[in-house]
Scaffold this motif. Structure first.
Motif, mmCIF file in Angstrom:
data_model
loop_
_atom_site.group_PDB
_atom_site.id
_atom_site.type_symbol
_atom_site.label_atom_id
_atom_site.label_comp_id
_atom_site.label_asym_id
_atom_site.label_seq_id
_atom_site.Cartn_x
_atom_site.Cartn_y
_atom_site.Cartn_z
ATOM 1 N N THR A 19 2.995 -0.498 3.715
ATOM 2 C CA THR A 19 2.588 -1.797 4.269
ATOM 3 C C THR A 19 2.584 -2.867 3.185
ATOM 4 O O THR A 19 1.942 -2.702 2.146
ATOM 5 N N PRO A 61 -5.741 -14.981 10.035
ATOM 6 C CA PRO A 61 -5.989 -13.990 11.082
ATOM 7 C C PRO A 61 -6.220 -12.594 10.502
ATOM 8 O O PRO A 61 -5.938 -12.349 9.331
ATOM 9 N N SER A 62 -6.719 -11.716 11.342
ATOM 10 C CA SER A 62 -6.941 -10.335 10.950
ATOM 11 C C SER A 62 -5.619 -9.724 10.489
ATOM 12 O O SER A 62 -4.577 -9.943 11.108
ATOM 13 N N GLY A 63 -5.658 -9.010 9.376
ATOM 14 C CA GLY A 63 -4.452 -8.367 8.864
ATOM 15 C C GLY A 63 -3.569 -9.260 8.009
ATOM 16 O O GLY A 63 -2.487 -8.867 7.589
ATOM 17 N N SER A 64 -4.028 -10.477 7.719
ATOM 18 C CA SER A 64 -3.189 -11.421 6.975
ATOM 19 C C SER A 64 -3.210 -11.196 5.464
ATOM 20 O O SER A 64 -2.371 -11.734 4.749
ATOM 21 N N GLY A 65 -4.192 -10.417 4.978
ATOM 22 C CA GLY A 65 -4.225 -10.107 3.545
ATOM 23 C C GLY A 65 -5.459 -10.599 2.806
ATOM 24 O O GLY A 65 -5.534 -10.483 1.581
ATOM 25 N N LYS A 66 -6.467 -11.091 3.546
ATOM 26 C CA LYS A 66 -7.659 -11.642 2.897
ATOM 27 C C LYS A 66 -8.423 -10.561 2.117
ATOM 28 O O LYS A 66 -8.787 -10.772 0.966
ATOM 29 N N SER A 67 -8.653 -9.420 2.761
ATOM 30 C CA SER A 67 -9.395 -8.350 2.080
ATOM 31 C C SER A 67 -8.617 -7.817 0.893
ATOM 32 O O SER A 67 -9.209 -7.419 -0.119
ATOM 33 N N THR A 68 -7.298 -7.800 1.028
ATOM 34 C CA THR A 68 -6.465 -7.335 -0.089
ATOM 35 C C THR A 68 -6.677 -8.239 -1.301
ATOM 36 O O THR A 68 -6.820 -7.744 -2.431
ATOM 37 N N TYR A 115 0.846 -1.202 0.000
ATOM 38 C CA TYR A 115 0.000 0.000 0.000
ATOM 39 C C TYR A 115 0.877 1.245 0.000
ATOM 40 O O TYR A 115 2.085 1.168 0.242
ATOM 41 N N ALA A 174 1.131 -5.982 2.161
ATOM 42 C CA ALA A 174 -0.028 -6.806 2.512
ATOM 43 C C ALA A 174 0.067 -8.203 1.908
ATOM 44 O O ALA A 174 -0.388 -9.167 2.510
ATOM 45 N N ASN A 182 1.377 3.554 1.993
ATOM 46 C CA ASN A 182 2.152 3.849 3.215
ATOM 47 C C ASN A 182 3.290 2.845 3.436
ATOM 48 O O ASN A 182 3.965 2.882 4.458
ATOM 49 N N LYS A 207 -10.044 -7.367 -2.791
ATOM 50 C CA LYS A 207 -10.000 -6.079 -3.516
ATOM 51 C C LYS A 207 -9.268 -6.200 -4.842
ATOM 52 O O LYS A 207 -9.583 -5.476 -5.793
#
Ligand code: ADP
Length: 234
Positions: A18, A39-46, A14, A20, A16, A49
């Motif tokens: 990060t 887990p949360s923050g692991s890259g699933k939403s990325t 990203y 992902a 900034n 998207k």
């Protein structure tokens, strides 16, 4: 076989800085049912998207239903999205419209004729078991029923893939099981399903392919339950 979804050595950083995704390669074939866990923050939403072309990869290649996400033109993005039906944790129904209209709206948006809408909407409402609630508004429905309306809406334009982003996150265990069972049935009728979820017990009720991601990398990809992955972790 036709590859519905294909990621080849995908990195995503990203703005900034990060990182992902750090080298994700995966392939989902036409007709598969796949759980994506992590887990949360692991890259699933990325990953989601990328599939919907909200973002582009920093490196690597992403193909979805024949569209190249690296090079897709803005004008082609609506066509790509028509091949996808997306379901969210928070349902995202239009409160002012009744069930029928919430589903019909998605058909009107792609220019379907009133005649086709009249034929198709009752069919999908029947498929999700909500024919008898067509005139209700979202607030008159339970969470499980609202999610079934969202599934009907996602299916209405006959997408190749259903992407379900934590579809049971707001539901109790019994309702969650119903929703996953419905997605399984939709898959059996021919639609590819990618379901993102945290819920291990739920995943283990279904003997499906489970892709586990952690820290932007795939740590496991195998058939038959989340704990299969747990046992193989270092
Ligand atoms: P998950 O869906 O598994 O919770 P995400 O794909 O949302 O994970 O996030 C992966 C990583 O990327 C996390 O470290 C997150 O903080 C970061 N991230 C997600 N979206 C953005 C963004 N728009 N800008 C910067 N960092 C982001």
């Amino acid at each position: 076989m036709f590859h519905t979804v294909r990621l080849v050595d995908v990195y995503k950083a990203y703005d900034n800085g990060t990182k992902a995704l750090k080298g994700v390669t995966l392939r989902i074939d036409d007709g598969e049912f796949v759980f994506l866990v992590g887990p949360s923050g692991s890259g699933k939403s990325t990953i989601i998207k990328l599939l919907t072309s909200e973002i582009r990869p920093s490196e690597g290649k992403v193909m979805v239903n024949g569209y190249n996400i690296n090079t897709i033109k803005p004008g082609a993005v609506p066509m790509l999205r028509r091949t996808l039906g997306v379901i969210f944790q928070d349902f995202r129904l239009i409160e002012k419209k009744n069930v029928f209209e919430n589903v019909a709206f998605a058909m009107r948006a792609v220019g379907a004729s009133p005649r086709d809408i009249k034929a198709r909407v009752p069919y999908v409402l029947d498929l999700v078991g909500l024919s008898h609630k067509a005139r209700r508004r979202p607030h008159e429905l339970s969470g499980g029923e609202q999610q079934r309306v969202a599934i009907a809406r996602a299916l209405i334009n006959n997408p190749m893939v259903i992407i379900a982003d934590e579809p049971t996150g707001n539901l109790d265990p019994a309702r969650s099981l119903e929703i996953m069972t419905l997605l399984e049935r939709i898959n059996a009728l021919g639609t590819t399903v990618l379901a993102v979820t945290h819920e291990k017990e739920l995943v283990n009720r279904f003997a499906k392919r489970v892709i586990a991601i952690d820290g932007g990398r795939i740590v496991s990809d195998k058939q038959g339950g989340y704990y299969a992955h747990e046992q193989t972790r270092r």
